[in-house]
Design an enzyme around this catalytic site. Structure first.
Site, PDB file in Angstrom:
ATOM      1  N   GLU A 112       0.844  -1.195   0.000  1.00 36.54           N
ATOM      2  CA  GLU A 112       0.000   0.000   0.000  1.00 36.54           C
ATOM      3  C   GLU A 112       0.879   1.246   0.000  1.00 36.54           C
ATOM      4  O   GLU A 112       1.767   1.394   0.841  1.00 36.54           O
ATOM      5  CB  GLU A 112      -0.922  -0.007   1.224  1.00 36.54           C
ATOM      6  CG  GLU A 112      -1.916  -1.156   1.168  1.00 36.54           C
ATOM      7  CD  GLU A 112      -2.826  -1.199   2.382  1.00 36.54           C
ATOM      8  OE1 GLU A 112      -2.957  -0.167   3.067  1.00 36.54           O
ATOM      9  OE2 GLU A 112      -3.402  -2.275   2.649  1.00 36.54           O
ATOM     10  N   CYS A 113       0.594   2.119  -0.936  1.00 34.54           N
ATOM     11  CA  CYS A 113       1.415   3.309  -1.144  1.00 34.54           C
ATOM     12  C   CYS A 113       1.558   4.165   0.115  1.00 34.54           C
ATOM     13  O   CYS A 113       2.622   4.706   0.389  1.00 34.54           O
ATOM     14  CB  CYS A 113       0.794   4.132  -2.271  1.00 34.54           C
ATOM     15  SG  CYS A 113       1.592   5.696  -2.601  1.00 34.54           S
TER      16      CYS A 113
END
Lengths: 129, 218
Positions: B124-125
Protein backbone atom coordinates in the site's frame (compact mmCIF):
# COMPACT_ATOMS: atom_id res chain seq x y z
CA UNK A 1 29.40 -11.89 -21.39
CA UNK A 2 28.88 -9.34 -24.13
CA UNK A 3 31.67 -6.82 -24.52
CA UNK A 4 30.15 -3.33 -24.10
CA UNK A 5 32.61 -2.02 -26.65
CA UNK A 6 31.38 -4.38 -29.34
CA UNK A 7 27.68 -3.60 -28.78
CA UNK A 8 25.49 -1.16 -30.65
CA UNK A 9 23.29 1.28 -28.77
CA UNK A 10 19.91 2.92 -29.32
CA UNK A 11 19.24 6.48 -28.18
CA UNK A 12 16.77 4.97 -25.74
CA UNK A 13 19.71 3.16 -24.05
CA UNK A 14 19.20 -0.43 -25.14
CA UNK A 15 22.23 -2.36 -26.32
CA UNK A 16 22.30 -5.08 -28.93
CA UNK A 17 25.12 -7.52 -29.56
CA UNK A 18 25.16 -9.62 -32.72
CA UNK A 19 26.09 -13.26 -32.21
CA UNK A 20 26.13 -15.37 -35.36
CA UNK A 21 22.69 -14.96 -36.94
CA UNK A 22 21.14 -13.91 -33.61
CA UNK A 23 21.29 -10.89 -31.33
CA UNK A 24 21.29 -10.37 -27.57
CA UNK A 25 19.56 -7.31 -26.13
CA UNK A 26 19.84 -5.52 -22.79
CA UNK A 27 19.85 -2.18 -20.99
CA UNK A 28 23.00 -0.05 -21.00
CA UNK A 29 25.15 0.35 -17.93
CA UNK A 30 24.51 4.09 -18.02
CA UNK A 31 20.72 3.62 -18.04
CA UNK A 32 20.67 1.06 -15.24
CA UNK A 33 22.67 3.45 -13.07
CA UNK A 34 20.23 6.28 -13.74
CA UNK A 35 17.11 4.18 -13.32
CA UNK A 36 18.58 2.86 -10.03
CA UNK A 37 17.25 -0.25 -8.29
CA UNK A 38 15.31 -2.40 -10.73
CA UNK A 39 12.59 -4.33 -8.88
CA UNK A 40 10.52 -5.80 -11.73
CA UNK A 41 11.06 -6.67 -15.38
CA UNK A 42 8.33 -7.70 -17.84
CA UNK A 43 9.73 -9.41 -20.93
CA UNK A 44 8.15 -10.18 -24.30
CA UNK A 45 6.92 -13.67 -25.12
CA UNK A 46 9.14 -15.99 -27.12
CA UNK A 47 7.98 -15.99 -30.72
CA UNK A 48 6.81 -12.38 -30.70
CA UNK A 49 7.81 -10.42 -33.79
CA UNK A 50 9.00 -6.94 -32.89
CA UNK A 51 9.85 -3.87 -34.90
CA UNK A 52 12.76 -1.55 -34.29
CA UNK A 53 11.79 1.04 -31.67
CA UNK A 54 8.72 -0.88 -30.55
CA UNK A 55 8.00 -0.99 -26.81
CA UNK A 56 8.57 -4.65 -25.91
CA UNK A 57 9.41 -4.77 -22.21
CA UNK A 58 8.80 -2.79 -19.03
CA UNK A 59 11.20 -2.16 -16.17
CA UNK A 60 10.18 -0.85 -12.75
CA UNK A 61 12.39 0.94 -10.30
CA UNK A 62 11.40 3.08 -7.32
CA UNK A 63 7.72 3.28 -8.28
CA UNK A 64 8.58 4.25 -11.86
CA UNK A 65 7.83 2.04 -14.86
CA UNK A 66 10.00 2.52 -17.95
CA UNK A 67 9.26 1.31 -21.45
CA UNK A 68 12.06 -0.72 -23.04
CA UNK A 69 12.32 -0.65 -26.84
CA UNK A 70 13.56 -3.21 -29.33
CA UNK A 71 16.81 -1.84 -30.76
CA UNK A 72 16.40 -3.94 -33.92
CA UNK A 73 13.53 -5.75 -35.62
CA UNK A 74 13.19 -9.51 -35.37
CA UNK A 75 11.59 -12.46 -33.66
CA UNK A 76 12.16 -13.04 -29.97
CA UNK A 77 13.72 -16.48 -29.58
CA UNK A 78 14.70 -16.52 -25.88
CA UNK A 79 14.15 -14.43 -22.77
CA UNK A 80 16.17 -14.18 -19.60
CA UNK A 81 13.88 -16.01 -17.17
CA UNK A 82 16.23 -15.24 -14.29
CA UNK A 83 15.15 -11.60 -14.35
CA UNK A 84 11.69 -12.44 -13.04
CA UNK A 85 13.13 -13.85 -9.81
CA UNK A 86 16.20 -11.63 -9.68
CA UNK A 87 15.57 -8.31 -11.47
CA UNK A 88 18.56 -6.79 -9.68
CA UNK A 89 20.74 -8.57 -12.26
CA UNK A 90 19.94 -5.64 -14.55
CA UNK A 91 21.87 -3.43 -12.12
CA UNK A 92 24.51 -5.92 -11.11
CA UNK A 93 25.43 -7.26 -14.50
CA UNK A 94 23.85 -5.25 -17.35
CA UNK A 95 26.04 -6.77 -20.06
CA UNK A 96 26.11 -10.32 -18.81
CA UNK A 97 23.55 -11.93 -16.48
CA UNK A 98 21.19 -8.98 -16.86
CA UNK A 99 20.48 -9.47 -20.58
CA UNK A 100 16.78 -9.15 -21.51
CA UNK A 101 16.12 -11.30 -24.56
CA UNK A 102 17.57 -12.80 -27.70
CA UNK A 103 16.09 -12.32 -31.10
CA UNK A 104 16.63 -13.32 -34.68
CA UNK A 105 17.03 -10.04 -36.58
CA UNK A 106 14.75 -9.64 -39.58
CA UNK A 107 16.23 -6.52 -41.15
CA UNK A 108 19.85 -6.95 -42.20
CA UNK A 109 22.09 -4.01 -41.38
CA UNK A 110 19.69 -2.42 -38.89
CA UNK A 111 22.09 -2.86 -35.96
CA UNK A 112 24.90 -1.15 -37.85
CA UNK A 113 22.79 2.00 -38.05
CA UNK A 114 22.80 2.25 -34.27
CA UNK A 115 25.56 3.99 -32.30
CA UNK A 116 28.77 2.15 -31.62
CA UNK A 117 30.25 2.33 -28.13
CA UNK A 118 32.31 5.46 -28.81
CA UNK A 119 29.38 7.27 -30.39
CA UNK A 120 27.15 6.27 -27.47
CA UNK A 121 29.66 7.65 -24.98
CA UNK A 122 29.64 10.93 -26.91
CA UNK A 123 25.83 10.88 -27.00
CA UNK A 124 25.76 10.58 -23.23
CA UNK A 125 27.69 13.83 -22.94
CA UNK A 126 24.91 15.68 -24.71
CA UNK A 127 21.93 17.13 -22.88
CA UNK A 128 19.50 15.30 -25.15
CA UNK A 129 20.16 11.77 -23.98
CA UNK B 1 -6.29 5.78 -16.42
CA UNK B 2 -7.19 5.62 -20.10
CA UNK B 3 -7.16 9.37 -20.54
CA UNK B 4 -3.83 9.63 -18.73
CA UNK B 5 -2.29 7.15 -21.11
CA UNK B 6 -3.84 8.84 -24.15
CA UNK B 7 -2.44 12.19 -23.02
CA UNK B 8 0.96 10.59 -22.39
CA UNK B 9 0.94 9.17 -25.92
CA UNK B 10 -0.13 12.40 -27.59
CA UNK B 11 1.79 14.99 -25.56
CA UNK B 12 3.21 17.85 -27.62
CA UNK B 13 7.00 18.26 -27.31
CA UNK B 14 7.70 20.23 -24.15
CA UNK B 15 4.05 20.19 -23.12
CA UNK B 16 2.81 19.88 -19.54
CA UNK B 17 -0.68 18.60 -18.77
CA UNK B 18 -2.28 18.53 -15.34
CA UNK B 19 -5.55 16.74 -14.71
CA UNK B 20 -7.71 16.21 -11.65
CA UNK B 21 -9.82 13.11 -11.27
CA UNK B 22 -13.44 12.99 -10.21
CA UNK B 23 -14.63 9.68 -8.83
CA UNK B 24 -18.06 8.83 -10.19
CA UNK B 25 -20.09 5.87 -11.36
CA UNK B 26 -21.24 2.93 -9.28
CA UNK B 27 -19.04 3.93 -6.37
CA UNK B 28 -17.62 7.28 -5.28
CA UNK B 29 -14.50 5.41 -4.20
CA UNK B 30 -11.93 3.32 -5.96
CA UNK B 31 -8.53 1.72 -5.69
CA UNK B 32 -5.68 1.71 -8.16
CA UNK B 33 -2.59 -0.46 -8.06
CA UNK B 34 0.86 -0.53 -9.60
CA UNK B 35 1.66 -1.92 -13.02
CA UNK B 36 3.64 -4.81 -11.58
CA UNK B 37 1.49 -5.65 -8.57
CA UNK B 38 -0.51 -8.88 -8.40
CA UNK B 39 -4.28 -8.45 -8.77
CA UNK B 40 -5.04 -10.64 -5.76
CA UNK B 41 -2.94 -8.47 -3.53
CA UNK B 42 -4.63 -5.25 -4.68
CA UNK B 43 -8.12 -6.71 -4.53
CA UNK B 44 -7.70 -7.99 -0.98
CA UNK B 45 -6.29 -4.63 0.13
CA UNK B 46 -9.34 -2.90 -1.38
CA UNK B 47 -11.69 -5.36 0.33
CA UNK B 48 -10.10 -4.60 3.68
CA UNK B 49 -10.39 -0.86 3.09
CA UNK B 50 -13.94 -0.90 1.70
CA UNK B 51 -15.63 -3.93 3.34
CA UNK B 52 -18.80 -4.97 1.56
CA UNK B 53 -18.51 -2.22 -1.05
CA UNK B 54 -18.31 -2.81 -4.79
CA UNK B 55 -15.43 -0.50 -5.68
CA UNK B 56 -13.50 -0.47 -8.93
CA UNK B 57 -9.94 -1.77 -8.63
CA UNK B 58 -7.83 -0.79 -11.62
CA UNK B 59 -4.24 -1.47 -12.63
CA UNK B 60 -2.31 1.72 -13.40
CA UNK B 61 0.22 2.17 -16.17
CA UNK B 62 2.55 3.59 -13.50
CA UNK B 63 4.55 1.69 -10.90
CA UNK B 64 4.19 1.74 -7.13
CA UNK B 65 1.63 0.33 -4.72
CA UNK B 66 -2.10 0.26 -4.00
CA UNK B 67 -3.74 3.67 -3.57
CA UNK B 68 -7.21 4.13 -2.11
CA UNK B 69 -9.24 6.93 -3.61
CA UNK B 70 -11.73 7.96 -0.97
CA UNK B 71 -11.68 11.65 -0.44
CA UNK B 72 -8.15 12.19 -1.74
CA UNK B 73 -7.20 14.75 -4.36
CA UNK B 74 -6.30 12.46 -7.24
CA UNK B 75 -4.38 14.00 -10.10
CA UNK B 76 -2.08 13.24 -13.01
CA UNK B 77 0.70 15.22 -14.56
CA UNK B 78 2.27 14.65 -17.99
CA UNK B 79 5.59 16.39 -18.55
CA UNK B 80 8.76 16.25 -20.66
CA UNK B 81 11.21 13.70 -19.24
CA UNK B 82 14.18 13.57 -21.57
CA UNK B 83 17.12 12.92 -19.20
CA UNK B 84 18.36 11.93 -16.75
CA UNK B 85 16.21 8.87 -16.24
CA UNK B 86 16.59 8.93 -12.44
CA UNK B 87 13.06 8.65 -11.02
CA UNK B 88 14.07 10.05 -7.62
CA UNK B 89 14.94 13.39 -9.22
CA UNK B 90 11.60 13.54 -10.97
CA UNK B 91 9.69 12.78 -7.76
CA UNK B 92 11.71 15.41 -6.02
CA UNK B 93 10.85 18.05 -8.64
CA UNK B 94 7.14 17.25 -8.61
CA UNK B 95 6.90 17.06 -4.86
CA UNK B 96 8.95 20.20 -4.38
CA UNK B 97 6.41 21.91 -6.61
CA UNK B 98 3.51 20.77 -4.44
CA UNK B 99 5.50 21.64 -1.32
CA UNK B 100 5.96 25.18 -2.68
CA UNK B 101 2.28 25.42 -3.63
CA UNK B 102 1.23 24.45 -0.13
CA UNK B 103 3.67 26.91 1.38
CA UNK B 104 2.21 29.73 -0.75
CA UNK B 105 -1.13 28.96 0.87
CA UNK B 106 0.36 28.86 4.35
CA UNK B 107 0.30 25.07 4.66
CA UNK B 108 3.37 23.26 5.99
CA UNK B 109 4.82 20.07 4.56
CA UNK B 110 8.05 18.15 4.67
CA UNK B 111 9.98 16.39 1.91
CA UNK B 112 10.75 12.97 3.40
CA UNK B 113 14.50 12.43 3.28
CA UNK B 114 14.99 9.19 5.22
CA UNK B 115 16.44 6.41 3.04
CA UNK B 116 14.39 3.32 2.28
CA UNK B 117 15.06 0.54 4.76
CA UNK B 118 15.01 -2.02 1.93
CA UNK B 119 14.29 -2.29 -1.78
CA UNK B 120 11.04 -4.23 -1.54
CA UNK B 121 7.88 -2.53 -2.74
CA UNK B 122 5.24 -1.83 -0.11
CA UNK B 123 1.81 -3.20 -0.99
CA UNK B 124 0.00 0.00 0.00
CA UNK B 125 1.42 3.31 -1.14
CA UNK B 126 0.47 5.19 2.01
CA UNK B 127 1.61 2.61 4.54
CA UNK B 128 4.87 4.50 5.08
CA UNK B 129 6.72 7.39 3.46
CA UNK B 130 9.35 6.80 0.79
CA UNK B 131 12.18 9.21 0.04
CA UNK B 132 10.85 12.34 -1.69
CA UNK B 133 7.27 11.79 -0.51
CA UNK B 134 5.56 14.73 1.17
CA UNK B 135 4.65 14.27 4.82
CA UNK B 136 3.27 16.28 7.69
CA UNK B 137 5.72 17.36 10.36
CA UNK B 138 5.05 14.15 12.31
CA UNK B 139 6.07 12.01 9.32
CA UNK B 140 2.55 11.04 8.25
CA UNK B 141 2.59 10.71 4.47
CA UNK B 142 0.03 12.79 2.59
CA UNK B 143 1.33 12.86 -0.97
CA UNK B 144 2.39 9.79 -2.90
CA UNK B 145 2.75 9.15 -6.59
CA UNK B 146 3.98 6.79 -9.25
CA UNK B 147 5.62 7.28 -12.64
CA UNK B 148 5.70 5.96 -16.18
CA UNK B 149 8.25 7.05 -18.78
CA UNK B 150 7.54 6.57 -22.45
CA UNK B 151 9.51 8.06 -25.36
CA UNK B 152 10.91 10.95 -23.35
CA UNK B 153 7.58 11.88 -21.76
CA UNK B 154 6.65 11.23 -18.14
CA UNK B 155 3.33 10.47 -16.50
CA UNK B 156 2.96 11.04 -12.77
CA UNK B 157 -0.18 9.81 -11.05
CA UNK B 158 -0.55 11.28 -7.59
CA UNK B 159 -2.80 11.16 -4.57
CA UNK B 160 -2.94 13.88 -1.95
CA UNK B 161 -4.68 13.01 1.33
CA UNK B 162 -6.45 15.99 2.92
CA UNK B 163 -6.38 14.64 6.49
CA UNK B 164 -4.35 16.76 8.86
CA UNK B 165 -4.52 19.98 6.86
CA UNK B 166 -7.70 21.52 8.09
CA UNK B 167 -8.16 22.70 4.52
CA UNK B 168 -10.71 21.87 1.86
CA UNK B 169 -9.64 19.64 -1.06
CA UNK B 170 -10.24 22.60 -3.41
CA UNK B 171 -7.54 24.55 -1.61
CA UNK B 172 -5.14 21.60 -1.79
CA UNK B 173 -5.84 21.25 -5.51
CA UNK B 174 -5.00 24.92 -5.93
CA UNK B 175 -1.68 24.26 -4.19
CA UNK B 176 -0.97 21.43 -6.63
CA UNK B 177 -1.83 23.58 -9.66
CA UNK B 178 0.11 26.64 -8.56
CA UNK B 179 3.05 24.70 -7.22
CA UNK B 180 3.56 22.58 -10.33
CA UNK B 181 3.14 25.61 -12.58
CA UNK B 182 5.86 27.36 -10.59
CA UNK B 183 8.22 24.39 -10.51
CA UNK B 184 7.77 23.64 -14.24
CA UNK B 185 7.72 27.29 -15.23
CA UNK B 186 4.48 26.80 -17.07
CA UNK B 187 0.90 27.94 -16.89
CA UNK B 188 -2.05 25.60 -16.91
CA UNK B 189 -5.18 26.61 -18.78
CA UNK B 190 -8.46 24.70 -18.62
CA UNK B 191 -8.88 22.58 -21.74
CA UNK B 192 -10.78 19.57 -22.98
CA UNK B 193 -8.87 16.71 -24.60
CA UNK B 194 -8.62 16.97 -28.37
CA UNK B 195 -11.13 14.69 -30.14
CA UNK B 196 -8.40 12.26 -31.22
CA UNK B 197 -7.08 12.03 -27.66
CA UNK B 198 -10.59 11.51 -26.28
CA UNK B 199 -11.21 8.80 -28.88
CA UNK B 200 -7.96 7.03 -27.98
CA UNK B 201 -8.89 7.25 -24.30
CA UNK B 202 -12.26 5.63 -25.01
CA UNK B 203 -10.51 2.85 -26.90
CA UNK B 204 -8.01 2.25 -24.09
CA UNK B 205 -10.80 2.34 -21.54
CA UNK B 206 -12.76 -0.40 -23.27
CA UNK B 207 -9.89 -2.49 -24.60
CA UNK B 208 -7.54 -2.24 -21.64
CA UNK B 209 -8.52 -0.66 -18.36
CA UNK B 210 -11.92 -2.32 -18.05
CA UNK B 211 -10.67 -5.76 -19.01
CA UNK B 212 -9.72 -8.70 -16.83
CA UNK B 213 -6.79 -9.34 -19.16
CA UNK B 214 -5.27 -6.04 -18.05
CA UNK B 215 -6.34 -5.85 -14.43
CA UNK B 216 -5.63 -9.49 -13.65
CA UNK B 217 -2.59 -9.94 -15.85
CA UNK B 218 -0.61 -11.08 -12.80
Amino acid sequence: MTNPESCRYAKSHEWVCLEGDGAVVGLSDHAQKEITDVVFVELPKVGRKVGQGEAVAVVESVKAAFDFYAPVSGEVCAVNEELSSNPALVNQSPHDKGWFFKLKPSVPGEARQLMDHAAYQEFLKTAAH
Amino acid sequence: MALDEAVLESAEPGGCYLRRYCWAGRSPHGATFGYFQPWACAESAARRRFPGADVPVVRRPTGGGVVFHDGDVTFSFVFPWPAPLTPGLVYRNIHLGVHAGLKMLGLASRLWAEPRPDKTLRVECFSAPEPMDLTHEDGAKFLGGALRRRRGVGLYQGSLRPEGFGAQPEMLWRAVEEGLALQWRTKFSPAKPRPCVAAEARRLDVERYRTKEWNRKR
